[in-house]
Design a protein around this motif. Structure first.
Motif: not given
Lengths: 260, 299
Positions: A61, A87, A89, A93-95, A107, A154, B118, B121-123, B125-126
Motif C-alpha cells: 500500500f 490479510y 485489516p 470494510y467489505y462491499y 476473492y 476472506q 473504495e 469505505q476502505r474496501t 485494502f482487502p
C-alpha cells in the motif's frame, strides 16, 4: 532452521507532512525483521509506533523510502508476492451490497481458484467462522462481530501460508476474541505463519512464538516472550512492554495498584 | 503445543492446493508463466468489473434508465397523434438527445465515485492485499463502468428502435448499429477521462462537474475551434489551433442524424477509424490513471 518468509532490511518510510517547520516525518527507521515459516509472530508497539505502516509496506500500500521488504523471497511491490498471504485489516470494510458467499467467490476468483475448489473452500471457511447460516445475507445486515468473521473468512479463502492480521481482536466481545485466538492457535498447529499486531498483551503471550516491540518507528526488542521477560527482569510481557516504551509505572503507583 | 479443544477448531480448513503462480512457477518454460500471468490479469480485471456491474445493479442506478425509458415511450406514443414527418423527426431528436444526456450523466456519476468510494469505505485494502496490481484494479473499474454503459445503451436503443420501427415499419438496423457503437466508444473515452479525474480531484462531486463540463464543452464547441482560430490573431491562433488538435473530438461520435433523418451509413472505413481513435484516447487516459494510481500511497 525454517525458511524465512517475511523479511525487511533497513526499511525506512518517510511521510511528507505539513506540520510547522517539518517537511517529512520518519515513520520507520531502518527496520529489520525476519519471520520464519510456521512462526506466530507478535508485532507490538504503542499507537503511532509504525506497526500499521510496516504492514502497509508489506502489503504494497505504501512504498518504502529506503530498504527492502519481501514475502516468500519476492519483493512486496510485485502483486504476486501476495498470492500466498491472507490479510485481515484492523477494521473490516467489505462491499456491503454483496453477500458473504459472493464476496468470498469474488476473492476466490482473484486467486484463480477453480469453481469446484472455490465452492469447497467457501464451505470450509464459512463453517470455520460459523457464518454458514448467514451466507446468503447481504453484509450490510451483519453485526460487527459477523463482519469481522467475514474478514477472517476472506483472509483464509486462498488457504494462505502467511496470515497478516492487524489487531484482529480489536472491537470484539470476549467470545469473539476467544474465537479469533482459537483460530490463530489452530493455524499455528497447522504450521501456518501468522504475523499479527495487537494491544492485547495477554493474548500475544499465549499464542506467540516470538514478538517484536516497536517504538517511534524503531525496533527496540525482538525475541521469545520468556527470553525478553528474563532479559528485562520483569514478571510478564506487559511489564517488559511498558519498560521498553518508557512508561513503566513508578514504584509508588505500583504499590497503590497492588493495594487497590 | 496446546491441544485444541474447541469444536470450532475441529472444522477442517480446505487443504492447501495450488493457488497460483508463486506455487506453480517453480519451473517450466517462461512463455507458460507469461500466459498464466496474462490469464490471471484478465481474470482479475473481469472479477473487479463484475463487482462494478453488480454494484450498479444493486444500488438501483439503472432505475434512472427505466424512468427515462418510460418517458421515451410516452414521447414516441404521442407521435401517432400528429403523424406528420416534421413532428416525427422532432420527437426522435428529443428522444435521442435524452438518451445522450442520460447516458452521459449515468456514466460520469457512476465512474466518478468508483475509486473515491473504495478509498473512503476502505474496501480497497482487502482487495489490494490480494495479488491485484493497481493497474488491474483501474482497468477492472473501467471495464465494469464501460460494460454497464454498453448495457445501458443497448436497452435504450433497442427500446427506441422497437417503438420507432413499430410505428414506421422501417428497420434500419445498420444505422442503429453504427449509432450504438459510436456512442458506446465515445462513452468509453468519457469513462476513462472520469477515472483519471477521480485520481486527480479529491471529491467525486468536483470530478462529476468538471468532467461533465469538459465533455459537454467538447461536444458543443470542439468542431468550431479551428474556424474560431482562423479569425484570431497570433499567438492565440496557434494556441486555439493546438487545442483543436489536442482535444479528443467527441463530436465525431454524434451520429444521431443517421436515425433522425435516415441519412446513409457512415463509410465503414471511417467508422472503424473512429473506433481506433477512441481506443487510442482511452489507452492514453487509462495509462495516465494507472501511472498516477501506482505512485500513490494508500493509507
Amino acid at each position: 532452521m525454517s525458511e524465512i518468509i517475511l523479511k525487511t532490511e533497513n526499511l525506512r518510510v518517510e511521510y511528507r507532512t505539513r506540520e510547522f517547520g517539518q517537511t517529512t516525518k520518519l515513520a520507520l527507521k531502518n527496520l529489520n525483521l525476519s519471520v520464519r515459516a510456521g512462526e506466530v509472530y507478535g508485532f507490538l508497539g504503542p499507537n503511532g509506533a509504525g506497526k500499521t505502516t510496516t504492514m502497509n509496506v508489506l502489503l504494497g500500500f505504501v512504498n518504502a523510502s529506503a530498504g527492502s521488504a519481501s514475502l516468500f523471497g519476492v519483493n512486496v511491490r510485485e502483486p504476486i508476492a501476495r498470492q500466498r498471504i491472507g490479510y485481515l485489516p484492523e477494521q473490516t470494510y467489505y462491499y456491503k451490497f454483496l453477500t458473504a458467499e459472493e464476496i468470498l467467490r469474488f476473492y476466490a476468483r482473484i486467486f484463480g481458484l477453480s469453481a469446484e475448489e472455490t465452492t469447497r473452500r467457501i464451505d470450509g471457511v464459512l463453517k470455520l467462522v460459523e457464518l454458514e447460516a448467514a451466507r446468503r445475507r447481504l453484509i450490510k445486515t451483519y453485526s460487527k462481530g459477523m463482519q469481522q468473521r467475514v474478514g477472517l473468512a476472506q483472509a483464509l479463502i486462498n488457504n494462505p501460508d502467511l496470515l497478516i492480521l492487524d489487531e484482529p481482536t480489536s472491537g470484539l466481545d470476549p467470545l469473539g476474541r476467544m474465537k479469533v485466538r482459537e483460530i490463530i492457535q489452530r493455524l499455528k498447529n497447522e504450521g501456518k505463519t501468522v504475523f499479527f499486531s495487537s494491544h492485547e498483551l495477554g493474548e500475544v503471550e499465549t499464542v506467540c512464538d516470538r514478538v517484536a516491540i516497536l517504538t517511534e518507528g524503531e525496533l527496540k526488542a525482538e525475541g521469545q516472550v520468556n527470553e525478553l521477560v528474563r532479559l528485562y527482569q520483569r514478571d510478564n510481557l506487559e511489564q517488559v512492554f511498558l519498560k521498553i516504551i518508557g512508561h513503566e509505572p513508578s514504584h509508588e503507583s505500583t504499590v497503590v495498584d497492588r493495594a487497590a | 503445543m496446546n491441544p485444541v479443544t474447541n469444536p470450532l477448531l475441529s472444522t477442517a480448513l480446505p487443504e492447501a492446493g495450488p493457488v497460483g503462480p508463486v506455487r506453480q512457477a517453480q519451473g517450466g518454460p517462461s512463455h507458460q508463466a507469461h500466459d498464466r500471468s496474462r490469464s490471471r490479469s484478465w481474470n482479475t480485471i473481469s472479477a473487479v468489473a463484475s463487482v462494478v456491474l453488480k454494484e450498479l445493479y444493486r444500488r438501483k442506478d439503472f432505475y434512472v434508465l427505466f424512468v427515462l425509458t418510460a418517458l421515451l415511450t410516452l414521447l414516441m406514443g404521442s407521435v401517432s397523434l400528429f403523424s406528420q414527418d416534421a413532428a416525427v423527426r422532432a420527437t426522435r431528436e428529443i428522444c435521442l438527445a435524452l438518451i445522450w444526456i442520460s447516458s452521459l450523466v449515468i456514466v460520469v456519476t457512476a465512474t466518478a465515485r468508483q475509486i473515491p468510494t473504495e478509498r473512503e469505505q476502505r474496501t480497497l485494502f482487502p482487495l489490494l492485499a490480494k495479488p491485484v496490481s493497481r493497474s488491474e484494479f483501474v482497468l477492472g473499474k473501467f471495464a465494469g463502468c464501460w460494460s454497464s454503459a454498453g448495457l445501458c445503451l443497448l436497452v435504450f436503443y433497442v427500446f427506441f428502435a422497437v417503438i420507432a420501427g413499430a410505428q414506421e415499419h422501417e428497420w434500419p438496423l445498420a444505422n442503429y448499429f453504427q449509432l450504438l457503437t459510436l456512442h458506446w466508444f465515445m462513452l468509453g473515452i468519457v469513462c476513462a477521462l472520469t477515472l483519471l479525474g477521480s485520481l486527480i480531484f479529491a471529491a467525486p462531486s468536483s470530478n462529476n462537474t468538471i468532467t461533465l463540463v469538459v465533455t459537454t464543452g467538447i461536444l458543443l464547441m470542439a468542431r468550431h475551434l479551428n474556424k474560431v482560430a482562423m479569425k484570431m490573431a497570433e499567438p492565440w491562433q496557434s494556441v486555439v489551433s493546438a487545442l483543436y488538435f489536442v482535444l479528443p473530438h467527441l463530436e465525431f461520435y454524434d451520429a444521431r442524424d443517421l436515425v433522425i433523418h435516415n441519412f446513409g451509413l457512415v463509410r465503414w472505413g471511417f467508422w472503424a477509424l473512429a473506433l481506433v481513435y477512441a481506443v487510442v484516447w482511452m489507452a492514453l487516459f487509462l495509462t495516465s490513471a494507472c501511472w498516477l494510481f501506482r505512485r500513490r500511497a494508500i493509507h
